[in-house]
Design a protein around this motif. Structure first.
Motif, PDB file in Angstrom:
ATOM      1  N   ALA B 354       0.842  -1.195   0.000  1.00  0.00           N
ATOM      2  CA  ALA B 354       0.000   0.000   0.000  1.00  0.00           C
ATOM      3  C   ALA B 354       0.878   1.245   0.000  1.00  0.00           C
ATOM      4  O   ALA B 354       1.859   1.343   0.728  1.00  0.00           O
ATOM      5  N   GLY B 355       0.539   2.183  -0.840  1.00  0.00           N
ATOM      6  CA  GLY B 355       1.268   3.448  -0.845  1.00  0.00           C
ATOM      7  C   GLY B 355       2.329   3.524  -1.915  1.00  0.00           C
ATOM      8  O   GLY B 355       2.754   4.621  -2.264  1.00  0.00           O
ATOM      9  N   VAL B 356       2.750   2.393  -2.471  1.00  0.00           N
ATOM     10  CA  VAL B 356       3.724   2.459  -3.572  1.00  0.00           C
ATOM     11  C   VAL B 356       2.963   2.593  -4.886  1.00  0.00           C
ATOM     12  O   VAL B 356       2.138   1.743  -5.207  1.00  0.00           O
ATOM     13  N   PRO B 357       3.195   3.690  -5.603  1.00  0.00           N
ATOM     14  CA  PRO B 357       2.458   3.842  -6.865  1.00  0.00           C
ATOM     15  C   PRO B 357       2.866   2.776  -7.882  1.00  0.00           C
ATOM     16  O   PRO B 357       4.037   2.386  -7.939  1.00  0.00           O
ATOM     17  N   VAL B 358       1.882   2.280  -8.639  1.00  0.00           N
ATOM     18  CA  VAL B 358       2.138   1.281  -9.680  1.00  0.00           C
ATOM     19  C   VAL B 358       1.608   1.814 -11.011  1.00  0.00           C
ATOM     20  O   VAL B 358       0.430   2.164 -11.109  1.00  0.00           O
ATOM     21  N   ARG B 359       2.482   1.916 -11.981  1.00  0.00           N
ATOM     22  CA  ARG B 359       2.089   2.338 -13.328  1.00  0.00           C
ATOM     23  C   ARG B 359       1.972   1.123 -14.244  1.00  0.00           C
ATOM     24  O   ARG B 359       2.758   0.184 -14.119  1.00  0.00           O
ATOM     25  N   ASN B 360       1.028   1.159 -15.149  1.00  0.00           N
ATOM     26  CA  ASN B 360       0.879   0.060 -16.114  1.00  0.00           C
ATOM     27  C   ASN B 360       1.319   0.532 -17.495  1.00  0.00           C
ATOM     28  O   ASN B 360       0.731   1.453 -18.054  1.00  0.00           O
ATOM     29  N   PHE B 361       2.380  -0.079 -18.000  1.00  0.00           N
ATOM     30  CA  PHE B 361       2.894   0.243 -19.337  1.00  0.00           C
ATOM     31  C   PHE B 361       2.534  -0.891 -20.292  1.00  0.00           C
ATOM     32  O   PHE B 361       2.996  -2.027 -20.127  1.00  0.00           O
ATOM     33  N   VAL B 362       1.705  -0.578 -21.254  1.00  0.00           N
ATOM     34  CA  VAL B 362       1.332  -1.566 -22.273  1.00  0.00           C
ATOM     35  C   VAL B 362       2.184  -1.299 -23.505  1.00  0.00           C
ATOM     36  O   VAL B 362       2.154  -0.196 -24.060  1.00  0.00           O
ATOM     37  N   ALA B 363       2.955  -2.309 -23.882  1.00  0.00           N
ATOM     38  CA  ALA B 363       3.905  -2.120 -24.977  1.00  0.00           C
ATOM     39  C   ALA B 363       3.983  -3.386 -25.802  1.00  0.00           C
ATOM     40  O   ALA B 363       3.753  -4.480 -25.301  1.00  0.00           O
ATOM     41  N   GLY B 364       4.304  -3.232 -27.079  1.00  0.00           N
ATOM     42  CA  GLY B 364       4.586  -4.404 -27.895  1.00  0.00           C
ATOM     43  C   GLY B 364       3.370  -5.144 -28.381  1.00  0.00           C
ATOM     44  O   GLY B 364       3.459  -6.314 -28.769  1.00  0.00           O
ATOM     45  N   LEU B 365       2.200  -4.519 -28.396  1.00  0.00           N
ATOM     46  CA  LEU B 365       1.011  -5.207 -28.917  1.00  0.00           C
ATOM     47  C   LEU B 365       1.211  -5.511 -30.405  1.00  0.00           C
ATOM     48  O   LEU B 365       1.632  -4.658 -31.179  1.00  0.00           O
ATOM     49  N   GLY B 366       0.890  -6.728 -30.797  1.00  0.00           N
ATOM     50  CA  GLY B 366       0.984  -7.112 -32.210  1.00  0.00           C
ATOM     51  C   GLY B 366       2.370  -6.924 -32.785  1.00  0.00           C
ATOM     52  O   GLY B 366       2.519  -6.580 -33.955  1.00  0.00           O
ATOM     53  N   GLY B 367       3.397  -7.126 -31.965  1.00  0.00           N
ATOM     54  CA  GLY B 367       4.762  -7.043 -32.462  1.00  0.00           C
ATOM     55  C   GLY B 367       5.339  -5.637 -32.504  1.00  0.00           C
ATOM     56  O   GLY B 367       6.435  -5.435 -33.033  1.00  0.00           O
ATOM     57  N   GLN B 368       4.644  -4.673 -31.940  1.00  0.00           N
ATOM     58  CA  GLN B 368       5.170  -3.295 -31.892  1.00  0.00           C
ATOM     59  C   GLN B 368       6.559  -3.311 -31.253  1.00  0.00           C
ATOM     60  O   GLN B 368       6.771  -3.965 -30.235  1.00  0.00           O
ATOM     61  N   ASP B 369       7.476  -2.621 -31.869  1.00  0.00           N
ATOM     62  CA  ASP B 369       8.843  -2.612 -31.354  1.00  0.00           C
ATOM     63  C   ASP B 369       8.889  -1.940 -29.982  1.00  0.00           C
ATOM     64  O   ASP B 369       8.286  -0.893 -29.778  1.00  0.00           O
TER      65      ASP B 369
END
Lengths: 298, 413
Positions: B354-369
């Motif tokens: 609790a209290g540690v911020p968590v970011r969600n990075f979505v990368a590489g969908l469909g082979g995106q570099d």
């Protein structure tokens, strides 16, 4: 030769919860009496699995498993290959699937298993609709039959409504395929024995009345299994090594009403409908006899 | 003695399967998995692998067929990807519920529509609840090692839970590296025989006929499912002991379900899975050189989810520096919410993080570099979370999307 008079005593399908007069359960019971304990049965989702495997009361006296609805042919193949890999050769691998599981959702897997010449006996118990879910139209529902999804009676677009599974099987070039009916038990039992001896896939398409789904008396199963043959609506046919044979080739058929009249599902058939049904039957018999002549090279 | 071979991820999987001697293999092609079944076909033809090699008519049949074979008490294999994995979805639940000890390889690939054959993790993450142990390999070597260990774990009578070994499509399946290849005898010593003992549970028995893959009503069903869950939870222990045994026998490999890289003294940590971890390591080394406090935690298994191991790695006594922000980097999006892995991680941290911020990075969908610059940007954004205004920002960051979209394609305000 095992006949209805000398069927082996041991029971391998007892305590199940099938309805009174269930034709499908007769197919399973009789077949397992012929095959004996050294067999492995694969049964997909449907009536026979629903009534036979309810934990903790298992009704099968042989090794058995339920297959995913679409996958009877594939699971049979896996069992056959596993046994082969283990060097076990004296165990029969048998499938019992309904008409929906065979003619509709399971046709792809069945075709693959036929094509690979898997060592299996596949039995379709045909009660002409999806009975386990409560009587819905399948690819094997005949002209005029009332189901809950054809409430006015099934009116197909063509005059050959039921999928012709025996020809589909034969077209794969498998060594043995036959139709049978629970009304002609000795013919059926003989075919089970033949089919079990075949190297490679064999296929039986067995007519199996469903009193609950058809609206007929629970004691009419065997009678209807005879009259459907006698009226010519269910030809008894055998495909063996490339040749077709008619096990019954009557010069005249019994009146259709002797069969349809006993079943509530056909109650709405008019005289004109029956005439159409008769005409269709006669066309199918002409085609069937032509197929017999053709396969004999005549 | 093991030897060094130059193999792609797919080829490493095929070699591992050969060494594990499955008695039945079901084969159906789908890019980018196909190389695996092609390689196995060659091995069977040349006699290097003695197995019933079955050309099936669909992925649904592939998994159904190996279930039937496993019911006779033999080791099996099949492989798939993407649409194929989803086509067999019904059979995934079936296999785990029936406690068939199967091992399957999945080449992580995007899902249609739009059609796309390249890598992302949407396929296996869509089936994370299907009751299969889910492993994610980073390298070809780890792919080979995971397959061998997967059989040991799946077939352990206390586990009897199928294992899905995932390789990122193309980035791992088609990339070559030097792989240490064990001798067959070494793997024979490590694994139980490929024909199970006669009394192995959940298989046919010719002396005492069994009913398998049964029906259970409202009372019993819940008990079966609770047992399945407990066995999966217990599997974490068996994964670790198997990995220790593997390390003792072969001298390599992680022994945990998570693996850290320069994470114990890092304030900003990216959590990821699969082959992307390799690029993250390189970026961490670069950023460390310029004095930044960054690290990596790689999730090697998503099922069973390593909640305790992850929490220990982030907040345990071994740490020398407190974590200030976390990023979850994944090739998946659960539409309308966040990436599936971020949801998993956040749920696991709820009690201790609790209290540690968590970011969600979505990368590489469909082979995106996914470039080094993209990953450096992720760490920059994590550092920015210390600014109180940015601290509560939620939602998903589509990494690198700015480079690809026009003005009309921005996220609505």
């Amino acid at each position: 030769m095992i006949t209805i008079k000398n069927l082996p005593e041991p029971e391998y399908f007892v305590g199940h919860k099938a309805c009174g007069g269930c034709g499908g359960s007769l197919v399973v019971r009789w077949t397992l009496k012929v095959l004996g304990e050294r067999c492995i049965a694969v049964i997909p989702a449907g009536c026979m699995s629903a009534v036979g495997f309810i934990y903790p009361q298992m009704a099968l006296g042989v090794n058995a498993m339920i297959a995913p609805f679409a996958a009877t042919g594939a699971v049979l193949s896996g069992v056959a290959r596993g046994l082969k890999a283990r060097g076990i050769e004296d165990v029969t691998v048998v499938g019992f699937a309904g008409d929906g599981a065979t003619a509709d959702i399971g046709l792809q897997a069945l075709s693959g298993a036929f094509d690979r010449r898997e060592r299996m006996l596949y039995i379709c118990y045909d009660n002409e609709a999806y009975m386990n879910t409560g009587i819905q139209k399948s690819g094997a529902t005949p002209f005029g039959a009332r189901t809950t999804t054809s409430p006015g009676g099934y009116r197909p677009e063509t005059d050959a409504p039921k999928k012709d599974l025996i020809r589909i099987a034969a077209a794969h070039g498998i060594p043995y395929a036959a139709t049978a009916s629970v009304g002609y038990a000795n013919d059926f039992l003989k075919k089970v024995q033949k089919a079990a001896q075949v190297e490679g896939p064999s296929f039986l398409h067995v007519f199996a009345p469903c009193p609950t789904g058809w609206g007929c008396d629970a004691d009419s199963t065997v009678r209807l299994g005879k009259s459907v043959v006698d009226t010519g609506l269910w030809p008894l046919v055998e495909w063996e090594n490339g040749a077709v044979r008619l096990n019954r080739n009557p010069a005249r058929f019994a009146p259709l009403e002797t069969y349809t009249g006993e079943q509530a599902r056909f109650r709405r058939l008019t005289a004109a409908d029956l005439a159409d049904l008769e005409a269709t039957r006669d066309r199918q018999w002409r085609a069937l006899r032509a197929w017999v002549r053709e396969s004999a090279g005549m | 003695m093991s030897q060094l071979a130059f193999l792609s991820g797919n080829e490493a999987v095929a070699e591992a399967v050969r060494l594990c001697r499955p008695k039945v293999v079901a084969a159906y092609p789908i890019t980018p998995q196909t190389v695996v079944v092609e390689a196995l076909a060659g091995m069977v033809e040349s006699g290097r692998l003695e197995s019933e090699f079955v050309h099936v008519e669909s992925e649904h049949s592939a998994l159904a067929l190996v279930m039937g074979a496993a019911a006779t008490g033999v080791r099996t294999f099949t492989a798939t990807s993407s649409q194929g994995l989803l086509y067999m979805a019904e059979c995934l639940y079936y296999a785990s519920g029936g406690r068939f000890p199967l091992v399957m390889m999945n080449a992580n690939r995007a899902l249609a529509l739009p059609w796309n054959i390249y890598g992302d993790q949407s396929d296996s993450l869509a089936l994370i609840s299907a009751g299969w142990i889910q492993a994610y390999a980073e390298t070809a070597q780890e792919s080979l090692d995971m397959i061998i260990q997967a059989y040991a774990v799946a077939e352990d009578p206390a586990v009897r839970t199928p294992v899905l070994v995932n390789l990122d499509g193309f980035v791992l399946t088609h990339t070559y590296e030097a792989v240490s290849l064990p001798e067959p005898s070494e793997v024979d010593d490590f694994l139980p025989p490929p024909v199970f003992p006669d009394d192995y549970p959940g298989t046919f028995d010719l002396a005492r006929p069994q009913s398998l893959a049964i029906t259970a009503g409202p009372g019993d069903y819940a008990v079966f499912k609770a047992r399945q869950h407990w066995a999966m939870c217990q599997a974490a222990k068996h994964i670790r002991t198997t990995a220790h045994a593997f390390r003792a026998a072969f001298g390599r490999g992680c022994t945990g379900l998570v693996e850290g890289y320069r994470s114990e003294d890092a304030e900003f940590i990216l959590i990821t899975l699969g082959s992307t971890a390799g690029t993250v390591r390189v970026v961490i080394d670069e950023l460390r050189a310029s004095g930044q406090s960054v690290g990596l935690i790689r999730l090697r298994y998503l099922r069973p989810f390593p909640t305790d191991e992850l929490n220990d790695a982030l907040f345990g006594a071994e740490r020398t520096v407190a974590v200030r922000a976390l990023g979850v980097l994944e090739k998946d999006i659960s539409f309308g919410h966040q990436g599936s892995v971020a949801l998993e991680v956040k749920a696991a941290l709820y009690d201790r993080g609790a209290g540690v911020p968590v970011r969600n990075f979505v990368a590489g969908l469909g082979g995106q570099d996914v470039s080094r610059a993209h990953l450096a940007d992720c760490f920059t954004e994590l550092a920015a979370t210390l600014d109180t205004a940015a601290r509560v920002a939620s939602g998903v960051r589509f990494v690198g999307l700015k480079d690809l979209v026009d003005d009309h394609d921005q996220e609505p305000a």
